[in-house]
Write an enzyme that holds these catalytic residues in place. Structure first.
Site, mmCIF file in Angstrom:
data_model
loop_
_atom_site.group_PDB
_atom_site.id
_atom_site.type_symbol
_atom_site.label_atom_id
_atom_site.label_comp_id
_atom_site.label_asym_id
_atom_site.label_seq_id
_atom_site.Cartn_x
_atom_site.Cartn_y
_atom_site.Cartn_z
ATOM 1 N N SER A 1 66.950 27.889 -1.266
ATOM 2 C CA SER A 1 65.883 28.133 -2.208
ATOM 3 C C SER A 1 65.201 29.438 -2.037
ATOM 4 O O SER A 1 65.060 30.085 -3.092
ATOM 5 C CB SER A 1 64.759 26.867 -2.211
ATOM 6 O OG SER A 1 64.141 27.190 -3.422
ATOM 7 N N SER B 1 62.245 24.670 -8.451
ATOM 8 C CA SER B 1 61.023 24.310 -7.574
ATOM 9 C C SER B 1 61.641 24.591 -6.280
ATOM 10 O O SER B 1 62.584 24.142 -5.889
ATOM 11 C CB SER B 1 60.802 22.824 -7.915
ATOM 12 O OG SER B 1 59.330 22.733 -7.607
ATOM 13 N N GLU B 2 60.638 25.360 -5.781
ATOM 14 C CA GLU B 2 61.150 25.860 -4.264
ATOM 15 C C GLU B 2 61.387 24.898 -3.229
ATOM 16 O O GLU B 2 61.861 25.064 -2.226
ATOM 17 C CB GLU B 2 59.952 26.853 -3.907
ATOM 18 C CG GLU B 2 58.697 26.315 -3.475
ATOM 19 C CD GLU B 2 57.615 26.513 -4.557
ATOM 20 O OE1 GLU B 2 58.088 26.528 -5.627
ATOM 21 O OE2 GLU B 2 56.299 26.496 -4.220
ATOM 22 N N ASN B 3 61.032 23.397 -3.308
ATOM 23 C CA ASN B 3 61.577 22.580 -2.442
ATOM 24 C C ASN B 3 62.998 22.147 -2.364
ATOM 25 O O ASN B 3 63.283 21.549 -1.643
ATOM 26 C CB ASN B 3 60.599 21.348 -2.511
ATOM 27 C CG ASN B 3 60.749 20.774 -3.772
ATOM 28 O OD1 ASN B 3 60.543 21.509 -5.095
ATOM 29 N ND2 ASN B 3 60.843 19.435 -3.812
ATOM 30 N N ASN C 1 60.309 30.188 -11.826
ATOM 31 C CA ASN C 1 59.572 29.375 -10.952
ATOM 32 C C ASN C 1 58.076 29.254 -11.374
ATOM 33 O O ASN C 1 57.330 30.025 -11.337
ATOM 34 C CB ASN C 1 59.489 29.916 -9.423
ATOM 35 C CG ASN C 1 58.783 28.873 -8.421
ATOM 36 O OD1 ASN C 1 57.445 28.975 -8.397
ATOM 37 N ND2 ASN C 1 59.814 28.480 -7.419
#
Lengths: 232, 218
Positions: free
Chosen positions: B88, B46-48, B23
Site C-alpha cells: 500500500s 485506502s492505505e490499510n 487517497n
C-alpha cells in the site's frame, strides 16, 4: 513440514519478560485475538510491542496495556485508546511513533535481510531527529532501520499444516510483513486445513516464515466504527 | 455564506480528474467520495490495504475484515483489490496515487502541514499522513480557516509539530480556495457571499489577492 501446535498455550510457549513482539492487525481488524488473550493470561511484563495500533481500552492490545505488561509501544496511530494516552502522557509507557508506511517497510526490511533504507516520509519533522539525511533525485530522505522481533504473532483467514497463509480483505494489513520478521512466527487462523487443500497460487505468506500455526478457538472480530447505509 | 463540511468536500471533488487514483483522509476528505463529478471515473485507495473502496455496506452486511483507514466498515467495488501495508505504501511512496486529500490543524505559506500532535495534550500519532504528504505530487488540504478561538490556521509558519514540509499545493476552507506557491498563499476563489476582506482578515500568512476573485461554483 508440519507446523501445527495444539493450542494457543503451546503456540506462545517461550515468550518471556522483556521480549519484543510484533502483533499484526490494523485497528481491531486482523488482530490475533486468541493470542492476545493468552498473553494477558501469561502476564509477562516489560514487553516491547510493535503493532500499528494499540487496540481500544478493552480489546486488542489495549488489554495488555490495562494489565501493565507493556514497557514500550512502536506504532503509527494510537488515537482510539484512552489508557494508552494516559500512560504515555504520564511517562509510564515508552512510545515510538513511526509513519505507517515506514513501519510497514521496516518490518518488511527486517524479514528481507535489508538492514536499513531511505524514505522521504518524516523528513523535516521530529521523526527525522538524529537520523541520517541524504538527497536522492533532488529530494531529502531519512534513514530508517529494519525491525525484527523475538515473536511475530499474526492472524490469517486460512492456513494449512505447512504454515502457508491466506488473509481476508483488509485484515491482511501488517500481518504478511510481520510474519517474515519474527525469530519465531506464530500464525493464528480461522480455518486450518491439510497441506494440499489450499491452492499454491493463492498463498499470501509461504510457510517458510511460519514456525507455529493453530486454529483460534473463537473470533469476536469486533468492529471499531460500524458505518452502514440503509436499504432504499 | 461560509461553506459547511459538505460544501468543502463538493469543491474539492471538482479537482478530481478522470483516471486518477485518490487517497482520502479521515473527516471532511472522506465526504469527497460522495460528489465525484459526472462522467469521470476515479478509484479510491485506502492505505490499510484496498484499491476500489466502495460505499458503506447495507445494514447487516458489515464485514469486520473490510474496513477503511478510518476503521469504518466499507464495501469493495467491482474490480477492487486488497494488499498488505508495505504494498500500500509502495503505491503511495512510488507516486502511483495521483491525489491525496487530507485534513490539517495548520498549514503554512511554505506548504508545511501540521496535523498529528498537540504537545502535552493530544498525541494520537501520524498514521499514514507523513508518508502521504512526503510522496504525493498533488496534495489538497481540507480544513477550517480558523480554530475555535477564532485564530487563523493559515499561517506564515506552523506552530505545531510538522507532518511534512513544503508539500501542500492547495487548501480548501469554508471561506476560500488557496494555492501555495513561491512562499505565499494565493487567493483563487471565495465561498459564495464571502468577502475578500473577511478572507484577508482571517488569514495570518502572506496572501496574494488578485483584482478579481471569483466565487466558487458549487
Amino acid at each position: 513440514m508440519n507446523k501445527v501446535v495444539n493450542n494457543v498455550e503451546e503456540a506462545l510457549k517461550g515468550i518471556e519478560d522483556n521480549m519484543t513482539l510484533m502483533v499484526g492487525g490494523f485497528g481491531l481488524c486482523g488482530i490475533p485475538e486468541n493470542s492476545i488473550a493468552q498473553l494477558v493470561k501469561m502476564g509477562k511484563k516489560n514487553l516491547t510491542c510493535i503493532s500499528n495500533n494499540a487496540g481500544v481500552d478493552d480489546f486488542g492490545l489495549g488489554l495488555l496495556l490495562q494489565n501493565k505488561q507493556v514497557k514500550k509501544m512502536i506504532s503509527s496511530y494510537v488515537g482510539e485508546n484512552d489508557e494508552f494516552e494516559r500512560q504515555m502522557l504520564s511517562g509510564e509507557l515508552e512510545v515510538d511513533l513511526i509513519p505507517q508506511g515506514s513501519l510497514a517497510e521496516r518490518c518488511r526490511a527486517g524479514g528481507a535481510g535489508i538492514p536499513a533504507f531511505f524514505t522521504p516520509a518524516g523528513y523535516g519533522t521530529e521523526v527525522a531527529e538524529g537520523k541520517e539525511v541524504r538527497v536522492y533525485n533532488g529530494k531529502p530522505h531519512i534513514l530508517e532501520t529494519a525491525l525484527t522481533a523475538d515473536f511475530a504473532i499474526v492472524k490469517a483467514w486460512k492456513g494449512d499444516t505447512e504454515g502457508n497463509l491466506i488473509y481476508k480483505a483488509t485484515a491482511r494489513n501488517f500481518n504478511p510483513m510481520m510474519a517474515t520478521a519474527g525469530k519465531i512466527t506464530v500464525a493464528e487462523v480461522e480455518e486450518l486445513v491439510e497441506a494440499g487443500e489450499l491452492n499454491p497460487n493463492d498463498i499470501h505468506t509461504p510457510g517458510i516464515y511460519v514456525q507455529r500455526i493453530f486454529k483460534g478457538e473463537k473470533f469476536e472480530k469486533r468492529i471499531e466504527q460500524r458505518t452502514v447505509q440503509s436499504k432504499k | 455564506m461560509a461553506l459547511d463540511k459538505v460544501g468543502i468536500a463538493k469543491r474539492i471533488a471538482q479537482e478530481l480528474q478522470d483516471g486518477w487514483y485518490v487517497n482520502l483522509g479521515i473527516g471532511i476528505p472522506t465526504l469527497v467520495a460522495n460528489y465525484i463529478p459526472e462522467g469521470i471515473e476515479v478509484e479510491f485507495q485506502s492505505e490499510n490495504g484496498i484499491l476500489g473502496m466502495g460505499a458503506f455496506p447495507f445494514e447487516g452486511e458489515e464485514d469486520a475484515d473490510l474496513i477503511n483507514a478510518g476503521k469504518q466498515t466499507i464495501t469493495a467495488r467491482k474490480g477492487a483489490s486488497f494488499f498488505d501495508s508495505a504494498t500500500s505504501f509502495a503505491m503511495i511512496r512510488g507516486q502511483h496515487v495521483q491525489l491525496t486529500v487530507l485534513g490539517a490543524m495548520e498549514v503554512s505559506q511554505d506548504g508545511d502541514i501540521a496535523n498529528w500532535k498537540i504537545p502535552g495534550k493530544m498525541v494520537k500519532g501520524m498514521g499514514g499522513a507523513m508518508d502521504l504528504v512526503a510522496s504525493a505530487d498533488n496534495i489538497i488540504v481540507a480544513m477550517m480557516h480558523s480554530n475555535k478561538a477564532g485564530e487563523s490556521k493559515i499561517l506564515k509558519k506552523c506552530t505545531l509539530p510538522l507532518t511534512g514540509v513544503g508539500c501542500v499545493k492547495k487548501v480548501v476552507t469554508e471561506l476560500a480556495v488557496l494555492e501555495i506557491k513561491q512562499g505565499k498563499f494565493h487567493l483563487l476563489e471565495r465561498a459564495p457571499g464571502v468577502s475578500v476582506e473577511e478572507i484577508i482578515s482571517k488569514t495570518e500568512g502572506d496572501l496574494v489577492v488578485p483584482e478579481f476573485v471569483p466565487e466558487m461554483v458549487l
